[in-house]
Design an enzyme around this catalytic site. Structure first.
Site, PDB file in Angstrom:
ATOM      1  CG  ASP A 167      -3.408  -4.868  -2.913  1.00  0.00           C
ATOM      2  OD1 ASP A 167      -3.403  -5.470  -3.998  1.00  0.00           O
ATOM      3  OD2 ASP A 167      -3.957  -5.318  -1.883  1.00  0.00           O
ATOM      4  CG  ASP A 211      -2.036  -1.049   1.110  1.00  0.00           C
ATOM      5  OD1 ASP A 211      -1.994  -1.851   0.166  1.00  0.00           O
ATOM      6  OD2 ASP A 211      -2.911  -1.082   1.993  1.00  0.00           O
TER       7      ASP A 211
END
Length: 317
Positions: free
Chosen positions: A165, A144
């Site tokens: 991600d 992230d």
């Protein structure tokens, strides 16, 4: 807009302020004057928050390699000078830098979350603001890294690294001539468009995707929202990209709604014939919507990006 204001941050006390946050705090709420915060070379170890209504702020460094904003918060452990009711909790609140003021610009800056691999969600920067631009910046982390949460953003000549991600959220973002580096297995994108009516999505235009020397360990993305939308155009992909390309996040229903497109990509990872059947190659007429600045700057009578690109203020100004 009023005349540009310049301030300088230097940790040795030779500037107007010793910390980036002190310089931000000096900007009035409802600001309409472009305020350029020039950062002297150094590693600035503190969380940074640009509040709502502190608009038109620029962070300007000499070089991203020597101008670093870093902190080590994670979704499960946040230490911050702002209360959780202000910055949020979990992944939303753990960014080393959080930008909520609109019309933000950064040039020649590194945004880093220094939490080690395996720490879970650890955001380098969260951007919850419209009309933001990043030029020649680096975004460093693992999971992230770059939270493009809301608004419209343009990134040019930037370096972004991570594993899981590491480019995610639901903004409308154009990443042009950027270098995406996959440090270990995972997913590059997790775009969270929730409806086909939303204009959000991520476009990677003339980018380069590299890996750690291994083959077939990285997905291009998975849909955080059912209508997640990602477009890769004229982009080089090395062998780190899995032949199937995309992942449904363990939910076959996402295959009916996710919008994962490629257009004229190349390199050993651009195996279009082996991609999952629910992604596809765009036709020329379809690609036109995505491969121009109008994707993030759609209002011809009120443009922001073309003006922004013409009024960038270099560090030496």
């Amino acid at each position: 807009m009023a005349t540009t204001r310049m301030v300088r941050v230097s940790q040795d006390g030779s500037g107007d302020y010793c910390s980036v946050q002190d310089a931000i705090d000096s900007v009035p709420l409802g600001n309409t004057c472009r305020t350029v915060i020039r950062l002297s070379p150094g590693i600035y170890r503190q969380p940074v928050y640009v509040p709502k209504r502190k608009n038109f702020i620029t962070f300007a460094g000499i070089s991203p390699e020597i101008t670093v904003l870093t902190w080590n918060n994670t979704a499960s452990k946040i230490e911050h000078h702002q209360a959780s009711r202000v910055i949020g909790t979990g992944t939303f609140g753990c960014g080393s830098v959080i930008v909520e003021g609109e019309d933000f610009i950064a040039e020649n800056i590194t945004f880093e979350n220094s939490a080690p691999e395996g720490s879970g969600q650890a955001v380098a920067i969260r951007v919850t603001a419209d009309r933001c631009a990043f030029y020649n910046c680096r975004f460093l982390g693992w999971q992230d890294t770059l939270y493009l949460h809301h608004g419209k953003q343009y990134l040019k000549d930037c370096y972004i690294e991570g594993s899981v991600d590491f480019i995610f959220g639901n903004s409308t973002a154009l990443l042009e001539h950027c270098h995406i580096h996959c440090k270990s297995q995972g997913f590059i994108t997790a775009q969270s468009r929730k409806s086909s009516q939303e204009s959000t999505g991520y476009v990677f235009l003339r980018c380069v995707i590299t890996g750690n020397g291994q083959s077939g360990y990285m997905y291009l993305g998975r849909p955080w929202g059912p209508f997640g939308r990602v477009v890769l155009a004229y982009t080089y992909m090395d062998a780190c990209i899995r032949n199937v390309g995309w992942h449904n996040w363990g939910n076959a229903e996402n295959e009916r709604s996710a919008c994962f497109y490629e257009y004229r990509c190349f390199g050993p990872g651009s195996c279009s014939s082996e991609r999952v059947p629910w992604s596809r190659e765009l036709m020329d007429d379809e690609a036109g919507h995505f491969v121009h600045h109008s994707f993030v700057d759609p209002e011809q009578d009120r443009p922001w990006l073309c003006l922004r690109m013409g009024v960038k203020t270099p560090y030496s100004a």
